[in-house]
Write a protein that holds these residues in place. Sequence first.
Motif, short mmCIF file in Angstrom:
data_model
loop_
_atom_site.label_atom_id
_atom_site.label_comp_id
_atom_site.label_asym_id
_atom_site.label_seq_id
_atom_site.Cartn_x
_atom_site.Cartn_y
_atom_site.Cartn_z
N ILE A 5 0.84 -1.21 0.00
CA ILE A 5 0.00 0.00 0.00
C ILE A 5 0.87 1.25 0.00
O ILE A 5 0.59 2.24 -0.71
N ILE A 8 2.34 1.89 -3.49
CA ILE A 8 1.43 2.26 -4.58
C ILE A 8 0.53 3.44 -4.23
O ILE A 8 -0.31 3.83 -5.04
N LYS A 9 0.71 4.04 -3.05
CA LYS A 9 -0.21 5.08 -2.61
C LYS A 9 -0.20 6.31 -3.50
O LYS A 9 -1.22 7.02 -3.62
N ARG A 11 0.43 6.21 -6.78
CA ARG A 11 0.14 5.81 -8.16
C ARG A 11 -1.30 6.16 -8.50
O ARG A 11 -2.11 6.50 -7.64
N ASN A 13 -5.19 5.40 -9.57
CA ASN A 13 -6.08 4.37 -9.05
C ASN A 13 -6.07 3.13 -9.93
O ASN A 13 -6.18 2.00 -9.44
N ARG A 16 -3.10 1.13 -8.90
CA ARG A 16 -3.35 0.48 -7.61
C ARG A 16 -4.24 -0.75 -7.79
O ARG A 16 -3.98 -1.81 -7.23
N THR A 19 -2.34 -3.58 -9.45
CA THR A 19 -1.41 -4.23 -8.52
C THR A 19 -2.16 -5.19 -7.60
O THR A 19 -1.74 -6.35 -7.41
N ILE A 20 -3.25 -4.71 -7.02
CA ILE A 20 -4.03 -5.55 -6.11
C ILE A 20 -4.61 -6.76 -6.85
O ILE A 20 -4.58 -7.88 -6.35
N ALA A 61 -10.82 -0.20 -3.13
CA ALA A 61 -10.14 0.63 -4.13
C ALA A 61 -11.08 1.07 -5.26
O ALA A 61 -10.62 1.69 -6.22
#
Length: 220
Positions: A5, A8-9, A11, A13, A16, A19-20, A61
Amino acid sequence: FPLVIFLIKDRSNQARIATIFSLMLASFLYAAYAIHTDVSATFYLTHFRAWELLIGALLAAKAFPDISRRWIAEAGAATGLILLFISFYVISRTSLFPGPFALAPCIGTALIVWAGVGHSTYVGRLLSLRPVQFVGLISYSLYLWHWPMIVFFRLFHEPDRMEKFALVMASTTIAALSWRFVERPFREKPYRFSNRGTLLAGGGSMIAVAVAALLLRPGI
């Protein structure tokens, strides 16, 4: 995951979410493979179960678009509830769980949560009833208490139907007391730690458990 987190905070959305989603997919595929070789590891180890938690992370997210029509939300929530009920009857002690069998309850739960964002659904109102909310409030304490009670009881003999009911009632009662007198005070002042205190207590506990695990490991 907190480190992920942090990385990527800043980056976009979309980055993010990508990635997730990648982590979720990798965890699921790994679990689907490993469930055929080591059921115990797949059940207990975090990297095999991470995909279930990461579905919730995708919801947080906003990976899924907002539902614009009420009937779509109602259908989504109802579908989620049906998936949960199907899971209760289809998944048994002989099922390879938590491999692909875990998809149904996880997707069902995600559908209910997603449908409840911005819409008041019938399923949402059902889950908002006080008795259901109460089960949700004590659920973590119940999760912690029920299993040791069952395991210690089984040291003597396998419980029959009435004894299983008694174990459920006893676990629920102890969980309610634990939630009221341990869990709630721990999260509220004056018992709640500062951020520094929480970090020190959590870090110290992790180190102590890790050392104990190494010392108690068979063969050492």
